[in-house]
Enzyme design. Structure first.
Site: not given
Length: 439
Positions: A94, A97, A277
């Site tokens: 993640s 991102k 997230s």
């Protein structure tokens, strides 16, 4: 009797006041209250050897061996103060991102909003999805920020129909803005079942969740149809008779909407994505980059569009196949992550700032909230580390900012690929920087 009543009431009130919890203090301030102010401009530079002494032993004892890459720089000077296989591209999870956030803000600007329209086509109203992943059926009074809602859109639509003398319509829905597969390359089927992400469609309500209040949990199999059903319900509550069931439809080309609702600005969407997230926001923003670059709004188009933005920014060492980091096909180097954090932190780029302000804070907010506890081995970083986490099976990553013991701001990225990869281990590395007075 009156005197006795007043006396008893006073005693009870005092008792209640004593038992009431004390006012909440922001946790980062409480934990980091001994931290110095920002380092003065004439502070001695960091000694890379001293920082290496802090990090090398922890890394050697981590069991990560060849699967670990790291990069740390002094934010004020850009000087590299630690690196380990820093240009090796690894699976970033993640922390992807960060790439999505910077790319979207750079390409679209922090004030961009995603507009959901209701378009009239004869006796039919067409609900047109614009890719707003935060569209909700209705807002509660205390919700912040207030999202675009179908309730508001229905009210505006009903008012427009009343002015036109129309009280009965059919309803269609158009989610054709997006193209290609609804699930990312190499995504596990369980990502949908477990509620990590919804199928990526241009029209969805409440993130495709069956229960709005649950971040994880069941997602609808057909988010556009569910959105249309909920819009039909809101239209009926607004006094419009909706004939039959909603059906897929294509909005007339160039037709002006009779009602619209706007998402919060991109700055707020980025902050929400980073803090929580949120995978659907990430995929939506990546597609907005694709559209702005003239590519189709698909996983492939987003990959191309984001790649073009990174090239313009002079960032190499990045390949992304999705916007969220759920795929194992992404590859990013720690050096590239730090460069993106540096670009977003630069006062010359105020429009990119939400990529930084959205970062979770250690032992306080978002995905770092439960971490950096007193018994974690990383408590020194509580309140001082801000970072985007990343976790997949055999993958752990962390990238962001940290203040050291002398008040210097450093930018860092750690990526571990291997069976021993764990966020708790990477936390100890960031905490080691926080506790270092490495002049």
């Amino acid at each position: 009797m009156l005197n006795i009543f007043v006396l008893v009431a006073g005693v009870v009130a005092a008792d209640v006041l004593k038992s009431r919890p004390s006012a909440t203090m922001p946790y980062p301030v409480a934990l980091a209250e001994g931290a110095p102010a920002s380092a003065p401009s004439d502070a001695a530079p960091i000694d890379p050897d001293r920082l290496a002494d802090k990090l090398d032993d922890r890394m050697s004892d981590s069991g990560l061996s060849d699967g670990l890459s790291a990069y740390v720089t002094d934010a004020s000077s850009g000087t590299v103060v630690f690196e380990k296989d820093a240009v090796t591209s690894r699976i970033p999870a993640s922390t992807t991102k960060i790439v999505t956030a910077v790319s979207a803000l750079h390409e679209l600007g922090p004030d961009k909003r995603l507009r959901t329209d209701a378009v009239r086509d004869g006796d039919r109203i067409v609900l047109v999805g614009a890719g707003d992943p935060t569209l909700t059926e209705s807002n509660a009074t205390g919700d912040y920020p207030q999202m675009a809602s179908l309730e508001e859109l229905a009210d505006h639509t009903a008012a427009a129909l009343e002015r036109a003398g129309v009280d009965s319509v059919r309803l269609g829905y158009d989610s054709s803005l997006y193209a290609g597969p609804l699930e990312g390359p190499d995504w596990k089927p369980s990502y949908i079942w477990d509620g990590n992400v919804a199928k990526v469609t241009a029209l969805m309500v409440d993130g495709g969740r069956k229960h709005k209040e649950r971040k994880y949990g069941d997602r609808y199999d057909d988010p556009p149809r569910v959105a249309a059903d909920k819009f039909a319900r809101q239209l009926r509550e607004a006094g419009v008779r909706v004939e039959g069931k909603p059906a897929p439809a294509k909005a007339p080309h160039g037709a002006d909407p009779i009602a619209s609702v706007d998402s919060p600005p991109l700055a707020a969407l980025v902050e929400k994505m980073m803090l929580e997230s949120d995978n659907n926001i990430a995929e939506a923003l990546a597609r907005q980059v694709a559209l702005a670059r003239g590519e189709e709004a698909s996983f492939a188009g987003a990959s191309t569009g984001v790649g073009q933005v990174l090239s313009d920014l002079g960032v190499s060492g990045v390949h992304v196949a999705d916007g969220s980091g759920l795929t194992r096909n992404n590859r990013i180097s720690p050096k590239a992550l730090v460069k993106l954090v540096a670009i977003a932190s630069d006062p010359e780029n105020p429009g990119l700032r939400p990529a930084i302000t959205g970062l979770p804070t250690a032992h306080s907010t978002g995905s770092l909230g439960p971490r950096y506890t007193a018994d974690s081995g990383a408590a020194a970083g509580a309140g001082l580390v801000r970072g985007k986490t990343g976790t997949l099976n055999g993958v752990s990553a962390l990238s962001g900012t940290v203040h050291d013991r002398d008040g210097r701001l450093l930018l860092f990225a750690f990526i571990a690929n291997g069976d021993a990869a764990a966020g708790s281990t990477l936390d100890t590395f960031a905490a080691a920087i926080a506790e270092c007075g490495c002049s």
